[in-house]
Design a protein around this motif. Structure first.
Motif, PDB file in Angstrom:
ATOM      1  N   LEU A  28       0.861  -1.176   0.000  1.00  0.00           N
ATOM      2  CA  LEU A  28       0.000   0.000   0.000  1.00  0.00           C
ATOM      3  C   LEU A  28       0.904   1.235   0.000  1.00  0.00           C
TER       4      LEU A  28
ATOM      5  N   ILE B  26      -8.306  18.161  -1.816  1.00  0.00           N
ATOM      6  CA  ILE B  26      -8.834  17.229  -2.804  1.00  0.00           C
ATOM      7  C   ILE B  26      -9.833  17.889  -3.739  1.00  0.00           C
TER       8      ILE B  26
ATOM      9  N   THR C 241      -6.560  15.510  -8.093  1.00  0.00           N
ATOM     10  CA  THR C 241      -7.184  14.237  -8.472  1.00  0.00           C
ATOM     11  C   THR C 241      -6.539  13.690  -9.736  1.00  0.00           C
TER      12      THR C 241
ATOM     13  N   ARG D 147      -4.680  10.073  -9.814  1.00  0.00           N
ATOM     14  CA  ARG D 147      -5.078   9.020 -10.750  1.00  0.00           C
ATOM     15  C   ARG D 147      -3.852   8.471 -11.483  1.00  0.00           C
TER      16      ARG D 147
ATOM     17  N   GLN E  91      -1.462  -0.769  -4.089  1.00  0.00           N
ATOM     18  CA  GLN E  91      -2.661   0.063  -4.027  1.00  0.00           C
ATOM     19  C   GLN E  91      -2.335   1.408  -3.402  1.00  0.00           C
TER      20      GLN E  91
ATOM     21  N   ILE F 191      -3.787   4.726  -1.174  1.00  0.00           N
ATOM     22  CA  ILE F 191      -4.805   5.282  -0.280  1.00  0.00           C
ATOM     23  C   ILE F 191      -4.702   6.791  -0.373  1.00  0.00           C
ATOM     24  N   VAL F 192      -5.810   7.430  -0.684  1.00  0.00           N
ATOM     25  CA  VAL F 192      -5.781   8.888  -0.816  1.00  0.00           C
ATOM     26  C   VAL F 192      -6.378   9.539   0.430  1.00  0.00           C
ATOM     27  N   CYS F 193      -5.670  10.465   1.022  1.00  0.00           N
ATOM     28  CA  CYS F 193      -6.182  11.191   2.176  1.00  0.00           C
ATOM     29  C   CYS F 193      -6.138  12.689   1.890  1.00  0.00           C
TER      30      CYS F 193
ATOM     31  N   LYS G 247      -4.079  18.176  10.370  1.00  0.00           N
ATOM     32  CA  LYS G 247      -4.652  17.011   9.701  1.00  0.00           C
ATOM     33  C   LYS G 247      -3.567  16.268   8.937  1.00  0.00           C
TER      34      LYS G 247
ATOM     35  N   LYS H 291      -1.552  14.202  11.276  1.00  0.00           N
ATOM     36  CA  LYS H 291      -2.321  13.044  11.725  1.00  0.00           C
ATOM     37  C   LYS H 291      -2.320  11.947  10.656  1.00  0.00           C
ATOM     38  N   TYR H 292      -2.535  12.371   9.421  1.00  0.00           N
ATOM     39  CA  TYR H 292      -2.570  11.388   8.333  1.00  0.00           C
ATOM     40  C   TYR H 292      -1.218  10.739   8.116  1.00  0.00           C
TER      41      TYR H 292
ATOM     42  N   GLU I 265       1.080  10.221  10.290  1.00  0.00           N
ATOM     43  CA  GLU I 265       1.311   9.265  11.366  1.00  0.00           C
ATOM     44  C   GLU I 265       0.441   8.029  11.218  1.00  0.00           C
ATOM     45  N   MET I 266      -0.802   8.263  10.855  1.00  0.00           N
ATOM     46  CA  MET I 266      -1.713   7.137  10.707  1.00  0.00           C
ATOM     47  C   MET I 266      -1.239   6.194   9.597  1.00  0.00           C
TER      48      MET I 266
END
Lengths: 325, 325
Positions: free
Chosen positions: A64, A72, A78, A82, A94, A96-98, A106, A109-110, A112-113
């Motif tokens: 990932l 966004i 975008t 893509r 794959q 993951i879009v945040c 934010k 946070k992202y 780190e997550m």
DNA sequence: CCGGTTTACTAAATCGATTTATCTATTTGG
DNA sequence: CCAAATAGATAAATCGATTTAGTAAACCGG
């Protein structure tokens, strides 16, 4: 909700877990034909589906990658995303879009997550306010690529456009056409892209020997933009051309002009930094400065992929030219 | 690349792994104040970051949900996806978006991949061609919600719009305005939405006592669309109004008309099923049938969330009305 | 001061795979 | 014919957390 595990398959096939694992990983080197067959049948019979989590935990790879976009709702993001997804698809990775929403908290946070979720690498449209965090990632050798905006004082892979230069050219073009009153509309100058575009504007204006009118530079958040435009157009000197620093500014501008009953092209010439979808459907000619989003996305993906596979080279900054149409 | 694990923290703090785990999960019930402090310090000192993979493996929850869109270039899909992401954000669940590209094989691959990655649930814009797979998921009690398109013969949670009805109304509106030659342009009739929209069209035409002219129904893939439009406009009876079955059809149509030098609104009236971004900037009036994408996304997310938390109720189909503007 | 609670913490099993070291049976070669 | 090599399969450790069952100490009432 019956979970079928590798152990079940092993039992069914009458072999050990290890052998099943070898089979799944296609290490057939020393494997009997009949054993293969038995495992295959057992998998079929039980409807076994491997659990990637367990595999990832052991292998320390999740397949990932994370994309953190600054905003966004910005069409450019975008398009880039893509292209990144497309690139990684061929390697079975794959994305993951945040959405950081231009908020450094934010964003943090992202980051780190996503790292906690053990994503293999990160592509970031940086807010620019988490330099410590960026730095620690780079120091740890974690694969990262920055897109769209520069990160100050940090040696990292970046993919950006020549904001200043293409703005300069567009403004120069306007000046050649005879415009002298050119307004520059932009969101708050908090990120490098906006500042660079302004820089290009100023350079073109100065070179042409036009006096820089500070009223022609409108810096505002989207919600307050109409208000500022209002006062610009009710002042003495009205602009004959406008530079919109991105697509969101353009929309605000479009709405404003519509309310006023003005028309692009006729009452006012417009340049927009950014592509917008459906632009070919607009009937009046508007100048767009188009960033090669797909190429940029592909390049960023490529750079990340190389880092993930430890093909090390020194960080570079790739600058793509924009097209003016 | 020093990986700090819970064991390291435990050693540093002079306690056991279990205690550290309790601390991280905020189970302070029986925990000494000094112990808490020591753990906190150790985490800080080592810069420990928990590994979600290991946690997920044990807990059998990943806090990830998957969205499989039929076609990501369709603007409606991105709007719905964004609403879904927003909803889940409050529960600290992330969404992974995958693009099936209207290809049932790809769709199947993605469903399997996401399930192998142990995502907690799936929201699918179904291609409609993998009914066996859909059925097996539902039977296993795996959380799934279908959006946009109906799945035949299967009792599942679905969120859709009243395609037939709103098309019917739009066409009726045209007929009232005096149009008799109304064309219907659509991509291949492979999915329920397109068929339902055609059904609404036929119903309106028939009720008005207009003879259905089969030449006015154009069914083609986007690349061949211009060609078909060409032959329509070079035939005897030309349409005075056109229904575009979605945004992609509308773009193709727009390009075609531009090449021919025709204009929306003047030479031809147009309805588009779908919202498009920047539609407010278009100068000529076009009728849009707008699906409440955000509400639909939120509803789908809500339904999935309930399933994930085992708040069981019987599957229902939610039909949202579209707005004609 | 003794048995029962409560408090605070820990050892060990577990999740479902991968991987390494090992083991057995069979070949091979001198 | 025996030692070494090889083929085929496996037991057990491991990844980094959670969780359950359990232990030790402190407390407490009679």
């Amino acid at each position: 909700m019956e979970r079928v595990t590798m152990a079940d398959v092993a039992r069914e096939a009458g072999v050990s877990k290890s052998t099943v694992s070898q089979y799944l990983n296609k290490r057939y080197e020393y494997m009997g034909e009949k054993t293969k067959q038995k495992i295959e049948e057992a998998i079929e019979a039980l409807g076994y589906q491997p659990n990637f989590l367990a595999r990832s935990l052991k292998q320390k790879r999740t397949s990932l990658i994370g994309i953190i976009v600054a905003n966004i709702t910005h069409y450019f993001s975008t398009e880039v995303s893509r292209a990144i997804e497309d690139f990684f698809h061929q390697y079975d990775l794959q994305a993951i879009v945040c959405n950081a929403d231009d908020d450094p908290e934010k964003e943090k946070k992202y980051i780190e997550m996503l790292r906690a979720k053990q994503v293999d690498g990160l592509i970031i449209f940086p807010t620019g306010k988490n330099n410590d965090l960026y730095e620690s990632m780079v120091k740890q050798g974690y694969p990262v690529v920055f897109v769209d905006r520069k990160v100050e004082n940090l040696d990292v892979y970046s993919v950006i456009t020549d904001n200043s230069e293409s703005t300069y050219q567009a403004i120069q073009h306007f000046i050649k056409k005879g415009h002298r009153n050119i307004a520059f509309v932009v969101q708050p100058l908090t990120v490098s892209t906006r500042m660079e575009r302004l820089h290009g504007y100023k350079k073109a204006v100065k070179e042409a020997g036009i006096e820089l009118n500070p009223n022609f530079i409108i810096e505002a958040n989207i919600p307050e933009m109409k208000e500022k435009l209002e006062s610009l157009f009710s002042s003495e000197e009205k602009p004959t051309a406008i530079f919109a620093a991105n697509d969101r500014v353009f929309i605000a501008l479009g709405e404003f002009l519509k309310e006023k009953g003005m028309k692009f092209g006729e009452d006012l010439e417009i340049v927009v930094f950014d592509n917008i979808p459906f632009s070919q459907l607009l009937e009046t000619p508007i100048t767009f400065i188009i960033q090669p989003a797909s190429e940029m996305g592909r390049k960023a993906a490529e750079l990340l992929y190389k880092q993930i596979n430890k093909e090390n080279s020194d960080p570079e900054v790739f600058v793509f030219p924009s097209k003016i149409i």
